[in-house]
Write an enzyme that holds these catalytic residues in place. Structure first.
Site, PDB file in Angstrom:
ATOM      1  N   GLN A 158      10.988  11.930 -16.569  1.00  0.00           N
ATOM      2  CA  GLN A 158       9.702  11.706 -15.909  1.00  0.00           C
ATOM      3  C   GLN A 158       9.427  10.202 -15.851  1.00  0.00           C
ATOM      4  OE1 GLN A 158       5.681  12.210 -17.527  1.00  0.00           O
ATOM      5  NE2 GLN A 158       5.385  13.862 -16.048  1.00  0.00           N
TER       6      GLN A 158
ATOM      7  N   TYR B 192      -2.645   8.079 -13.744  1.00  0.00           N
ATOM      8  CA  TYR B 192      -1.750   6.933 -13.872  1.00  0.00           C
ATOM      9  C   TYR B 192      -1.557   6.301 -12.494  1.00  0.00           C
ATOM     10  CZ  TYR B 192      -1.278   8.628 -18.606  1.00  0.00           C
ATOM     11  OH  TYR B 192      -1.576   9.013 -19.898  1.00  0.00           O
TER      12      TYR B 192
ATOM     13  N   ARG C 110       4.834  15.445  -9.738  1.00  0.00           N
ATOM     14  CA  ARG C 110       3.746  16.075 -10.497  1.00  0.00           C
ATOM     15  C   ARG C 110       2.397  15.589  -9.985  1.00  0.00           C
ATOM     16  NH1 ARG C 110       2.253  15.317 -16.950  1.00  0.00           N
ATOM     17  NH2 ARG C 110       2.114  17.527 -17.439  1.00  0.00           N
TER      18      ARG C 110
ATOM     19  N   GLY D 142       3.524  22.898 -22.883  1.00  0.00           N
ATOM     20  CA  GLY D 142       3.468  21.654 -23.634  1.00  0.00           C
ATOM     21  C   GLY D 142       3.154  21.872 -25.092  1.00  0.00           C
ATOM     22  N   ARG D 143       1.888  21.997 -25.417  1.00  0.00           N
ATOM     23  CA  ARG D 143       1.485  22.095 -26.816  1.00  0.00           C
ATOM     24  C   ARG D 143       2.158  23.237 -27.578  1.00  0.00           C
ATOM     25  NH1 ARG D 143      -4.966  20.374 -26.645  1.00  0.00           N
ATOM     26  NH2 ARG D 143      -4.614  18.276 -25.812  1.00  0.00           N
TER      27      ARG D 143
END
Length: 364
Positions: free
Chosen positions: A98, A180, A227, A317-318
């Site tokens: 990524q 971002y 993404r 993810g988590r």
């Protein structure tokens, strides 16, 4: 019948299942941002996923906005990634890098020689502050990128993609989400430019388009993912025209025949409440390639999204933080381990293995 644990052909890659390790910034490098052997252990542990997306990896020094996150802007960093991609491949999984530039979600402490962070417009994040190498500090008003600097930044992405290819990655994901730099260009809230990179949706998309076309000289389209986060507020985002904008962006991305479109459709990171949340069904209507859902999925909701044809892949993810054997737990119906104390997620202590590679697999 399609379900989460069935194989999936992603371009020329044959994925063993539709589970994706989401990109998780775990902050385990040193100041040189060179990946470490411990990181190879971490990714190997989680290579039960059909696809791994690496933690966000900066494409340039001025793109840095997180302590101890890895890079792909030096040859030493490239060499550091090689044992990681080899470990993942040995376990029969695929891995994309990524590519990341923090833009205004940075601070001059990360790059004192370069000075202020950069962005499409001089608009600071309205937030509590950023954790820099010198401690927590208020966000700075970023410096506006010139057109020449935009061109140079596009070249940084291309060079990072080239290093990713040499390092053994199967492809790259362009991080255009979560407030971002690329997302800052895409969204009206943060892009007030009046040149060819601002104003219209076409102009706001131009930066991402140029990055994709630059990376296409390194990887074919079926080895490039993108993404997006249409619903999110992370890094002080959310624009009134979000639905029109992200529908347009998905339509434009569809023409490239990408590996996948990775949509942060879940609301676990917050919702801007500027309308109703955008759904995978909306993106399915305008994007014909593989769709990946993310943010807050459980095994049950992931299975439902795939069974209904809304998603082809689901990123977790988590749950993967404390369940390195997540696919095996899904397969056998084993319970998930509780997530560790978030204070150890990002390697803030002296023992980088703590809360990182020290989670045991399930004992039946």
């Amino acid at each position: 019948m399609m379900h989460l644990l069935t194989p999936f052909n992603l371009g020329s890659l044959s994925l063993k299942n539709r589970v994706v390790l989401a990109p998780l910034t775990r902050a385990r490098t040193g100041a040189d941002r060179v990946p470490t052997p411990l990181m190879a252990t971490y990714y190997r542990q989680r290579a039960n996923a059909g696809l791994i997306i690496s933690e966000a990896t900066v494409v340039s020094e001025i793109g840095i906005g997180w302590r101890n996150s890895p890079g792909l802007y030096s040859d030493a960093q490239m060499e550091g990634w090689k044992p990681i991609t080899e470990a993942v491949h040995e376990e029969g999984s695929a891995i994309f890098a990524q590519l990341w530039h923090c833009g205004r979600a940075s601070h001059s402490d990360f790059h004192p020689q370069a000075g202020l962070p950069v962005a499409p417009s001089a608009i600071a994040i309205n937030g509590e502050g950023v954790y820099t190498p010198q401690g927590k500090k208020p966000y700075e008003v970023p410096r506006v990128l010139t057109q020449a600097e935009i061109t140079a930044t596009v070249a940084d992405y291309r060079q990072a993609a080239l290093r990713a290819k040499v390092a053994g990655f199967d492809g790259v994901e362009i991080h255009a989400a979560n407030g971002y730099l690329i997302d800052q260009f895409l969204q009206a809230k943060t892009n007030h430019r009046q040149d060819e990179y601002g104003g219209s949706l076409e102009n706001r998309f131009r930066f991402l388009r140029e990055i994709i076309e630059a990376i296409l000289t390194i990887f074919p389209s079926q080895q490039i993912g993108v993404r997006l986060s249409p619903n999110g507020i992370f890094n002080d985002m959310g624009s009134p025209d979000y639905r029109e904008a992200f529908t347009y962006y998905a339509q434009q991305l569809d023409s490239y025949k990408l590996a996948y479109l990775h949509v942060m459709d879940g609301l676990a990171f917050g919702f801007h409440e500027l309308g109703t949340p955008m759904t995978l069904a909306e993106f399915r209507g305008v994007f014909s390639g593989p769709l990946m859902g993310n943010c807050g999925y459980t095994q049950a909701t992931a299975e439902a999204a795939i069974a209904e044809g809304l998603a082809d892949l689901i990123a977790f993810g988590r749950p993967y933080i404390s369940n390195p054997d997540l696919v095996q737990r899904f397969t056998h119906g084993w319970p998930l381990a509780e997530n560790a104390d978030p204070s150890v997620w990002n390697g803030s202590g002296e023992d980088f293995a703590l809360g990182y590679t020290d989670f045991p697999p399930y004992q039946a």
